[in-house]
Enzyme design. Sequence first.
Site, PDB file in Angstrom:
ATOM      1  N   CYS A   2      32.774  72.771   4.108  1.00  0.00           N
ATOM      2  CA  CYS A   2      33.700  73.715   4.708  1.00  0.00           C
ATOM      3  C   CYS A   2      34.012  73.231   6.114  1.00  0.00           C
ATOM      4  CB  CYS A   2      33.071  75.086   4.786  1.00  0.00           C
ATOM      5  SG  CYS A   2      32.292  75.610   3.262  1.00  0.00           S
ATOM      6  N   ARG A  27      38.434  69.469   4.446  1.00  0.00           N
ATOM      7  CA  ARG A  27      37.019  69.731   4.182  1.00  0.00           C
ATOM      8  C   ARG A  27      36.809  70.805   3.120  1.00  0.00           C
ATOM      9  NH1 ARG A  27      33.068  67.924   8.206  1.00  0.00           N
ATOM     10  NH2 ARG A  27      31.672  69.295   7.106  1.00  0.00           N
ATOM     11  N   TRP A  70      34.856  75.744   1.118  1.00  0.00           N
ATOM     12  CA  TRP A  70      34.672  75.066  -0.174  1.00  0.00           C
ATOM     13  C   TRP A  70      33.516  75.801  -0.825  1.00  0.00           C
ATOM     14  CZ3 TRP A  70      30.700  72.377  -2.609  1.00  0.00           C
ATOM     15  CH2 TRP A  70      31.061  71.599  -3.705  1.00  0.00           C
ATOM     16  N   ASN A  94      28.516  76.674   7.534  1.00  0.00           N
ATOM     17  CA  ASN A  94      28.616  75.540   6.606  1.00  0.00           C
ATOM     18  C   ASN A  94      27.208  75.209   6.164  1.00  0.00           C
ATOM     19  OD1 ASN A  94      31.279  75.239   7.035  1.00  0.00           O
ATOM     20  ND2 ASN A  94      31.156  73.251   8.056  1.00  0.00           N
ATOM     21  N   GLY A  95      27.061  74.812   4.894  1.00  0.00           N
ATOM     22  CA  GLY A  95      25.744  74.434   4.403  1.00  0.00           C
ATOM     23  C   GLY A  95      25.294  75.399   3.322  1.00  0.00           C
ATOM     24  N   GLU A 461      35.548  52.476 -10.467  1.00  0.00           N
ATOM     25  CA  GLU A 461      36.282  53.115  -9.375  1.00  0.00           C
ATOM     26  C   GLU A 461      37.657  53.605  -9.860  1.00  0.00           C
ATOM     27  OE1 GLU A 461      35.655  54.433  -6.737  1.00  0.00           O
ATOM     28  OE2 GLU A 461      37.510  54.538  -5.606  1.00  0.00           O
ATOM     29  N   LYS A 465      38.866  57.506  -9.660  1.00  0.00           N
ATOM     30  CA  LYS A 465      40.093  57.903  -8.949  1.00  0.00           C
ATOM     31  C   LYS A 465      40.996  58.716  -9.866  1.00  0.00           C
ATOM     32  CE  LYS A 465      39.405  57.292  -5.854  1.00  0.00           C
ATOM     33  NZ  LYS A 465      38.541  56.954  -4.741  1.00  0.00           N
ATOM     34  N   GLU A 468      39.613  62.200 -10.475  1.00  0.00           N
ATOM     35  CA  GLU A 468      39.608  62.988  -9.248  1.00  0.00           C
ATOM     36  C   GLU A 468      40.978  63.610  -8.958  1.00  0.00           C
ATOM     37  OE1 GLU A 468      38.486  60.430  -6.033  1.00  0.00           O
ATOM     38  OE2 GLU A 468      37.773  62.074  -4.801  1.00  0.00           O
ATOM     39  N   HIS A 484      29.023  49.453 -27.960  1.00  0.00           N
ATOM     40  CA  HIS A 484      27.714  50.071 -28.204  1.00  0.00           C
ATOM     41  C   HIS A 484      27.787  51.595 -28.197  1.00  0.00           C
ATOM     42  CE1 HIS A 484      25.816  46.199 -28.183  1.00  0.00           C
ATOM     43  NE2 HIS A 484      26.464  45.900 -27.064  1.00  0.00           N
ATOM     44  N   LYS A 583      36.621  66.565   1.201  1.00  0.00           N
ATOM     45  CA  LYS A 583      36.540  65.204   1.722  1.00  0.00           C
ATOM     46  C   LYS A 583      35.128  64.834   2.124  1.00  0.00           C
ATOM     47  CE  LYS A 583      38.527  61.403   3.127  1.00  0.00           C
ATOM     48  NZ  LYS A 583      38.884  60.476   2.033  1.00  0.00           N
TER      49      LYS A 583
HETATM   50  C1  AGP Z   1      36.115  59.441  -3.301  1.00  0.00           C
HETATM   51  O1  AGP Z   1      37.410  59.379  -3.758  1.00  0.00           O
HETATM   52  C2  AGP Z   1      35.490  60.733  -3.404  1.00  0.00           C
HETATM   53  N1  AGP Z   1      36.202  61.733  -2.701  1.00  0.00           N
HETATM   54  C3  AGP Z   1      33.992  60.794  -3.226  1.00  0.00           C
HETATM   55  O2  AGP Z   1      33.432  60.165  -4.343  1.00  0.00           O
HETATM   56  C4  AGP Z   1      33.385  60.158  -1.963  1.00  0.00           C
HETATM   57  O3  AGP Z   1      33.508  58.779  -2.006  1.00  0.00           O
HETATM   58  C5  AGP Z   1      31.912  60.563  -1.878  1.00  0.00           C
HETATM   59  O4  AGP Z   1      31.810  61.950  -1.781  1.00  0.00           O
HETATM   60  C6  AGP Z   1      31.198  59.933  -0.695  1.00  0.00           C
HETATM   61  O5  AGP Z   1      31.765  60.302   0.507  1.00  0.00           O
HETATM   62  P1  AGP Z   1      31.438  59.517   1.845  1.00  0.00           P
HETATM   63  O6  AGP Z   1      31.961  58.129   1.672  1.00  0.00           O
HETATM   64  O7  AGP Z   1      32.122  60.276   2.921  1.00  0.00           O
HETATM   65  O8  AGP Z   1      29.947  59.517   1.976  1.00  0.00           O
END
Ligand code: AGP
Length: 588
Positions: A2, A27, A70, A94-95, A461, A465, A468, A484, A583
């Site tokens: 958050c 965030r 969040w 936050n937390g 990756e 992506k 996501e 497999h 993020k």
């Molecule tokens: C990446 O597209 C994601 N949003 C997520 O996997 C991100 O890489 C992960 O949460 C790690 O974040 P950081 O690099 O800020 O530690």
Amino acid sequence: MCGIVGYAGKRRAAPLLYAGLKRLEYRGYDSAGIATLAEKIEVKKCTGPVANLRAAVDLKGTCGIGHTRWATHGAPTAANAHPHVYGRFAVVHNGIIENDRALRKMCEARGESFSSETDSEVIAHLLERLYRGDLLEALKRVASVLEGSYALAVLCADEPGKIALAREKSPLVLGRGKLGNFLASDVPALVGACLEICPLRDGEFALITESEVTMSEGERFISPDWLPLERGRGESGKAGHAHYMEKEICEIPAALCRSRETASGAVFSRVREELCAAKNIRLVACGTAYHASLAAKYAFEKLARVPAEVTVASEFRYQDPILSENSAVIAVSQSGETADTLAAAKLAKERGAKVIAVVNEARSSLSALADETLPINAGREVCVAATKSYVAQLSVLYTLAASVAEAQGRRGYGDLLSELPSLARETVKAGRAVGGWAPHFAAARSAYFIGRGADAVTALEGSLKLKEVSYLPSEGYPAGELKHGTLALIEEGTPVVAVLTSQELAEKTMNAVHETRARGAKVFLVTSIPAYAGEKGLTGCVVIPPCTEVYSPALAAIPLQLLAYYVALARGCDPDKPRNLAKSVTVE
Ligand code: AGP
């Protein structure tokens, strides 16, 4: 996860808080709220994006706190949005409060009723209970019974003009500027408003007013360590692009150029010495940064012939890792605030290992914890999906691997990295062609990404992506492993993306391509070997420029990032703000 902002000064707080929340929206964006304190505490909350809180700018008062959420405990409703108000107190948090159930039960047993399902509301209840006329002292008493992680900012109706703060395992930064004193969970909220910042550390408290900032750790007062807030740390909008994701992919060549500056400093030389002397190298990270770490392992082992082990940060501490003062742990994180990566780095330090942070946010909690920090200099990344930061992480990690190789007499790999920015420019151009593939994916039920060697990392990756930002179920797989089990999922029309940059493994990857084609898959090829572009039966092909095989993930990821972007658009998704994600993941 958050975002928190706060202000005590001469101006009306609400418009400043609203502007700060807008900057922090990456965030978390399921609900938001602002509380200000004039004669009494006034609160406005909304569900959805911060823009829905526009009406809150009318709130009176020159002191206030704001939050963009969040959700962890409780659905994204207005009732669950922060600030939480109980009695004389308004709280943003936050937390995660891990003992929230027990504390809530205790409050309920006293006849107190709760208006939200959150773990955070209990903090306002405890404040009301433990207040004896001093806001900061009350917050300290409350903090002593909380378990878990928190960044807290609190208003008390009995003490106008004051905000009390506490930090434990969740970032919180103080800021001062011409208009007064500020606080935020993240530096971007302070850009433009503050000239100096001071990050709080775990266990620290602060009290801000219009003219004063006091900091303490337990009973001991400490003087704030103000650091200049550089101009230009903000981002410059979308610069004509429809979305940040597209803009940030286009910025990859520039990010690669800047990432190379890291190799010229004294810190880099010290890190190289550490790695050369280390008996074991471990990399810890989450998500995309984990994939960058997998690619780095490949580089350390291929180029320098040094074994490197990669662990998902959230698993690291539960594996009771074998570490000593001869271990080097590289913690990779764009934000430098990821709770799991921080916890892994902390454990590594406790066990005597040298911790090297590879981060985009150089003033992050991870860099404060690490022995050394290598900035990737990707520039601010706004889109939740990491794109340019992934490639810049690769660049810094490859540079490290190449320099360790060089120290062992395996020369020349460092020079090859200097070509990456111009090759990336060509790749972004060529990669645009994947826009034409998007309709095949938009209508599919799932998609698969395959590759071998370093290309297997790109497959992982690419799949992450796509999931996501477009919400299309997908898997990334080493091509040889497909038969497999996962091959059972391929049916008529299933899109399969094959990544092929290794001449040595090309025929083996193509075997897997044929196996999926034979089951009806539509195959899309991303290759740096033009000879394979003419292969029969491909539904699509993009040829990217060739580079040293070990470094190929830095280029091959680009068309896959673009593919995810175009598929998100084709499926009507907002690529910049994927649902359920944030993020910076500051909870375990
Ligand atoms: C990446 O597209 C994601 N949003 C997520 O996997 C991100 O890489 C992960 O949460 C790690 O974040 P950081 O690099 O800020 O530690």
